[in-house]
Design a protein around this motif. Structure first.
Motif, PDB file in Angstrom:
ATOM      1  N   GLU A  42       0.587  -1.393   0.137  1.00 42.44           N
ATOM      2  CA  GLU A  42       0.047  -0.080  -0.108  1.00 42.44           C
ATOM      3  C   GLU A  42       1.124   1.141  -0.014  1.00 42.44           C
ATOM      4  O   GLU A  42       0.470   2.157  -0.829  1.00 42.44           O
ATOM      5  N   ARG A  43       1.519   1.069   1.034  1.00 41.09           N
ATOM      6  CA  ARG A  43       2.897   2.528   0.648  1.00 41.09           C
ATOM      7  C   ARG A  43       3.745   3.207  -0.776  1.00 41.09           C
ATOM      8  O   ARG A  43       3.850   3.761  -1.464  1.00 41.09           O
ATOM      9  N   CYS A  45       1.850   2.045  -3.200  1.00 40.26           N
ATOM     10  CA  CYS A  45       1.019   2.390  -4.501  1.00 40.26           C
ATOM     11  C   CYS A  45       0.541   4.077  -3.701  1.00 40.26           C
ATOM     12  O   CYS A  45       0.308   4.855  -5.035  1.00 40.26           O
ATOM     13  N   GLU A  46       0.590   4.425  -2.786  1.00 41.25           N
ATOM     14  CA  GLU A  46       0.676   5.271  -2.228  1.00 41.25           C
ATOM     15  C   GLU A  46       1.940   6.054  -2.935  1.00 41.25           C
ATOM     16  O   GLU A  46       1.576   8.077  -3.422  1.00 41.25           O
ATOM     17  N   ARG A  49       0.413   6.952  -6.534  1.00 39.91           N
ATOM     18  CA  ARG A  49      -0.679   7.679  -6.543  1.00 39.91           C
ATOM     19  C   ARG A  49      -0.376   9.783  -6.590  1.00 39.91           C
ATOM     20  O   ARG A  49      -0.670  10.488  -6.859  1.00 39.91           O
TER      21      ARG A  49
END
Length: 109
Positions: A42-43, A45-46, A49
């Motif tokens: 998730e990090r 993917c952040e 983003r």
């Protein structure tokens, strides 16, 4: 990249990040020699983003930034040992004792 118009909307950004997720996961799993945990994925993917929100940053550039982070991670540069439970420690100790034990009837040189 996927055939999604990058119009700057949250939906198109989310679709691009979701397209990059399995690519980054597959690369990270291979680089770390074990599956990446959900928090670390998730990090990454952040990072993608945030990179794509910057003016002029492409999907490829944003994904490359996440891959760069994987390549400079200590989990890639070094093979880290996971903490062992009590049974694994006992088995490792037993195996190491077997490797250092003397063979009966053999005299040291």
């Amino acid at each position: 990249p996927p055939a999604i118009d990058r119009d700057g909307s949250d939906e198109s950004l989310a679709a691009l990040v979701e397209h990059a997720r399995p690519v980054v996961k597959r690369f990270a799993d291979a680089a770390f020699r074990r599956p990446i945990d959900d928090v670390s994925l998730e990090r990454l993917c952040e990072i993608i983003r945030a990179e794509m929100k910057q003016e002029g940053r492409s999907y490829e550039q944003a994904t490359a930034e996440a891959i760069k982070r994987i390549l400079i991670s200590p989990r890639f540069l070094f093979r880290l040992e996971l903490p062992r439970d009590k049974d694994q420690q006992t088995a490792a100790l037993t195996n190491s004792e077997g490797l250092t034990a003397r063979v009966p009837g053999l005299k040291p040189i």
